[in-house]
Design an enzyme around this catalytic site. Structure first.
Site, PDB file in Angstrom:
ATOM      1  N   THR A  27       0.875  -1.176   0.000  1.00 32.60           N
ATOM      2  CA  THR A  27       0.000   0.000   0.000  1.00 32.60           C
ATOM      3  C   THR A  27       0.913   1.227   0.000  1.00 32.60           C
ATOM      4  O   THR A  27       2.124   1.110   0.194  1.00 32.60           O
ATOM      5  CB  THR A  27      -0.899   0.044   1.250  1.00 32.60           C
ATOM      6  OG1 THR A  27      -0.077   0.252   2.412  1.00 32.60           O
ATOM      7  CG2 THR A  27      -1.693  -1.231   1.417  1.00 32.60           C
ATOM      8  N   ALA A  59       3.236  -1.073   4.631  1.00 29.76           N
ATOM      9  CA  ALA A  59       2.491   0.100   5.097  1.00 29.76           C
ATOM     10  C   ALA A  59       3.498   1.228   5.293  1.00 29.76           C
ATOM     11  O   ALA A  59       4.523   1.040   5.949  1.00 29.76           O
ATOM     12  CB  ALA A  59       1.779  -0.220   6.407  1.00 29.76           C
ATOM     13  N   VAL A  85       7.394  -2.243   7.063  1.00 23.46           N
ATOM     14  CA  VAL A  85       7.322  -0.780   7.104  1.00 23.46           C
ATOM     15  C   VAL A  85       7.960  -0.220   5.839  1.00 23.46           C
ATOM     16  O   VAL A  85       9.062  -0.613   5.453  1.00 23.46           O
ATOM     17  CB  VAL A  85       8.023  -0.235   8.360  1.00 23.46           C
ATOM     18  CG1 VAL A  85       8.071   1.291   8.325  1.00 23.46           C
ATOM     19  CG2 VAL A  85       7.302  -0.709   9.613  1.00 23.46           C
ATOM     20  N   LYS A  86       7.231   0.692   5.208  1.00 18.84           N
ATOM     21  CA  LYS A  86       7.727   1.313   3.982  1.00 18.84           C
ATOM     22  C   LYS A  86       8.289   2.683   4.342  1.00 18.84           C
ATOM     23  O   LYS A  86       7.617   3.486   5.021  1.00 18.84           O
ATOM     24  CB  LYS A  86       6.554   1.489   3.032  1.00 18.84           C
ATOM     25  CG  LYS A  86       6.820   1.093   1.609  1.00 18.84           C
ATOM     26  CD  LYS A  86       5.496   1.135   0.862  1.00 18.84           C
ATOM     27  CE  LYS A  86       5.697   1.012  -0.606  1.00 18.84           C
ATOM     28  NZ  LYS A  86       4.448   1.207  -1.339  1.00 18.84           N
ATOM     29  N   ALA A  87       9.504   2.970   3.868  1.00 22.25           N
ATOM     30  CA  ALA A  87      10.117   4.276   4.131  1.00 22.25           C
ATOM     31  C   ALA A  87      10.664   4.826   2.818  1.00 22.25           C
ATOM     32  O   ALA A  87      11.149   4.067   1.979  1.00 22.25           O
ATOM     33  CB  ALA A  87      11.241   4.130   5.158  1.00 22.25           C
TER      34      ALA A  87
END
Ligand code: E4P
Length: 222
Positions: A27, A59, A85-87
């Protein structure tokens, strides 16, 4: 190549999961806010996605400094065990990535547009790097070249960061990503279902069924 679905739409995710065709979901803030609308709760949507799909669910943090990214990412990681975790690929994003990894949190470093960015993400121990093919094509640069360059760099130096081809717009992007050695591709639902279609399959099936109907009813043993 693993196939992830690039959406926050639960109906699309359930259909693809029930068909056994996806390995995970990605996402981003645009997709989540679109699915949540004005009344929806993005966190509840993420919880539902994670309960539907056993594979990794990316996310994204929305903070821009490392400390706040880490705070947000830790909250996201508590939603479920399969959260990644998306960064973003910024200096702060890579600092946060290194800190997440030290705590055993998986990270998808996103918005990658160059091989040097991908090299630095691997050095920050990213679990996934997301090169955006379609957005490069949009500015007259061959997105697929980037996948090939990253593959060569990662293989040459033994980096374990997985290449997650993103911003895929059509089936040919999927074919070329697979041929270029991407570990995974993330697809909009429309592209996933396009992968399945071939007019000769439809035509062949119609002909088989029509021929079967020619048998007298009593002899149709199946
Ligand atoms: C990747 O994780 C992104 O969510 C996505 O692939 C971006 O695709 P777009 O360029 O079609 O928005």
């Amino acid at each position: 190549m693993k196939i992830f679905l690039d959406t926050a739409e639960l109906t699309e995710i359930r259909r693809a999961e029930e068909a056994g065709l996806i390995d995970g979901v990605t996402t981003n803030p645009t997709l989540l806010s679109r699915s949540a609308g004005v009344d929806g709760d993005p966190r509840a949507i993420l919880e539902e996605i994670c309960a539907t799909v056993p594979g990794p669910v990316s996310a994204e943090v929305v903070a821009t400094d490392a400390d706040s990214m880490v705070r947000e990412g830790k909250k996201l990681a508590k939603i479920a065990d399969n959260i990644v975790v998306k960064a973003p690929l910024t200096e702060d994003g890579l600092v946060a990535c290194r800190r997440f990894r030290a705590e055993g949190i998986k990270v998808n470093v996103t918005l990658c547009f160059s091989p040097t960015q991908a090299l630095l993400a691997a050095k920050a121990d990213a679990t996934y790097i997301s090169p955006f093919i379609g957005r490069l094509d949009d500015v007259s640069t061959d997105g697929m070249d980037l996948i090939r360059q990253i593959r060569l760099i990662y293989d040459s130096y033994g980096f374990e960061t997985q290449i997650l081809a993103a911003s895929i717009r059509h089936p040919q992007h999927v074919v070329e990503s697979a041929l270029a050695g991407a570990d995974a591709g993330t697809l909009p639902a429309k592209v996933l279902w396009q992968l399945l279609k071939h007019p000769l399959t439809d035509h062949g099936l119609a002909a088989f069924l029509a021929d079967w109907e020619k048998l007298p009813e009593g002899r149709r043993v199946i």
